[in-house]
Design a protein around this motif. Structure first.
Motif, PDB file in Angstrom:
ATOM      1  N   ASP A  62      71.593  60.859  22.739  1.00  0.00           N
ATOM      2  CA  ASP A  62      70.702  60.982  21.585  1.00  0.00           C
ATOM      3  C   ASP A  62      70.063  59.643  21.239  1.00  0.00           C
ATOM      4  OD1 ASP A  62      71.248  63.659  21.351  1.00  0.00           O
ATOM      5  OD2 ASP A  62      72.778  63.423  19.787  1.00  0.00           O
ATOM      6  N   GLU A  76      63.973  67.184  24.269  1.00  0.00           N
ATOM      7  CA  GLU A  76      65.340  67.194  24.812  1.00  0.00           C
ATOM      8  C   GLU A  76      65.635  68.443  25.627  1.00  0.00           C
ATOM      9  OE1 GLU A  76      64.465  66.985  21.646  1.00  0.00           O
ATOM     10  OE2 GLU A  76      65.737  65.580  20.506  1.00  0.00           O
ATOM     11  N   ARG A 116      67.852  66.677  28.444  1.00  0.00           N
ATOM     12  CA  ARG A 116      69.150  66.195  27.969  1.00  0.00           C
ATOM     13  C   ARG A 116      70.232  66.385  29.030  1.00  0.00           C
ATOM     14  NH1 ARG A 116      71.261  65.549  22.904  1.00  0.00           N
ATOM     15  NH2 ARG A 116      69.600  66.742  21.928  1.00  0.00           N
ATOM     16  N   THR A 146      62.235  62.306  21.768  1.00  0.00           N
ATOM     17  CA  THR A 146      62.639  63.226  20.702  1.00  0.00           C
ATOM     18  C   THR A 146      61.669  64.402  20.628  1.00  0.00           C
ATOM     19  OG1 THR A 146      63.583  61.385  19.438  1.00  0.00           O
ATOM     20  CG2 THR A 146      63.133  63.437  18.245  1.00  0.00           C
ATOM     21  N   ALA A 163      65.959  58.911  21.542  1.00  0.00           N
ATOM     22  CA  ALA A 163      65.162  58.364  20.440  1.00  0.00           C
ATOM     23  C   ALA A 163      64.501  57.052  20.850  1.00  0.00           C
ATOM     24  CB  ALA A 163      66.047  58.152  19.215  1.00  0.00           C
TER      25      ALA A 163
END
Length: 288
Positions: free
Chosen positions: A148, A160, A126, A157, A152
């Protein structure tokens, strides 16, 4: 499948031969502003020992939302073309335009994905994605929401907070793709992004990229040495000559935008396009 030669674009920028839009309908029409426009581009490198002409008389229009792949022998100037569009290199002659605006220096409104993911080892997936937001000073809330969404979209997912050494090569490239798309660039440049991956992972990434392209509507310019990859992914394939690089032919693959991998590889249009490109390049010039 419609075959259109380079001269049709060079002589009349922004136009294509009749029927060249194929199933996608995205080929630039007369009078329409191209997402990427190259007009009679030449690039020459000079050193004390010799002068090298990397590109000569290259003209190409890429429509908004179109996916164009570039193939050709090593050293023909494929990566140089991407650097020109990004504004990282100035042409020796000709003009480069991005969304109708002349490119005179580094562009910050494009996305760029390289062969290596180039992730920072001390940052999680992330945080590697969000480095784009930090550099661009994007609002934190907006950047995190966009990250986010991309996590996805790319199937990351659950990973992260994983660090690069904990991710497979394919996952690392997904992170790099998310990073390039974070600021929603109208044009995405990709330079052999899957060249270092194993064959199975590369196929999976091809399918993911096709889906992401359809969902985002981003204009994509892809450089690849894989003929199969180029035909599977692109609306049109630009075939380059050996150095000095020129456009030998521009091929409309004539496939629908949504492409099941196995079914697409079995289609006659796919075989016709890949066979023709191999004939143009020769077995010694390109490989899958």
């Amino acid at each position: 499948m419609t075959m259109t030669r380079d001269t049709s674009l060079r002589d009349s920028p922004g136009t294509t031969a009749p029927g060249a839009a194929g199933d996608s309908g995205k080929t630039a029409e007369a009078g329409a502003a191209a997402a990427v426009g190259l007009e009679k581009i030449a690039v020459r490198f000079r050193s004390r020992r010799r002068d090298v002409t990397a590109l000569h008389e290259v003209s190409l229009d890429v429509a908004m939302g179109e996916f164009v792949a570039i193939v050709g022998p090593s050293g023909c100037g494929k990566s140089t073309l991407l650097k020109l569009v990004a504004g990282l290199l100035k042409p020796s002659a000709g003009q480069v335009r991005l969304n109708g605006e002349q490119v005179n220096g580094p562009r910050h409104d494009i996305g760029y994905v390289f062969q290596r993911a180039a992730l920072l080892e001390w940052r999680s997936a992330r945080r590697n994605i969000l480095i784009q937001a930090e550099m661009r000073r994007m609002p934190s809330v907006l950047a995190r929401a966009r990250a986010d969404e991309l996590i996805a979209m790319t199937g990351l997912t659950g990973f992260e907070d994983a660090y690069p050494h904990e991710l497979s090569g394919g996952m690392q490239q997904r992170v790099a793709l998310c990073r390039a798309l974070l600021h929603e660039p109208p044009v995405l440049l990709m330079d052999e992004p899957f060249g270092a991956l194993d064959a199975l992972t590369r196929e999976q990434m091809n399918m993911e990229l096709n889906r992401i392209w359809r969902e985002t509507g981003t204009t994509v310019l892809l450089v690849t040495h894989s003929i199969s990859e180029a035909v599977y992914l692109a609306d049109r394939v630009v075939v380059m000559s050996p150095r000095p690089g020129t456009i030998t032919e521009i091929i409309d693959v004539g496939l629908p935008a949504e492409r099941d991998y196995t079914q697409t590889l079995a289609r006659p249009e796919f075989h016709e396009a890949t066979g023709h490109i191999r004939d143009l390049l020769g077995a010694a010039s390109a490989h899958d």
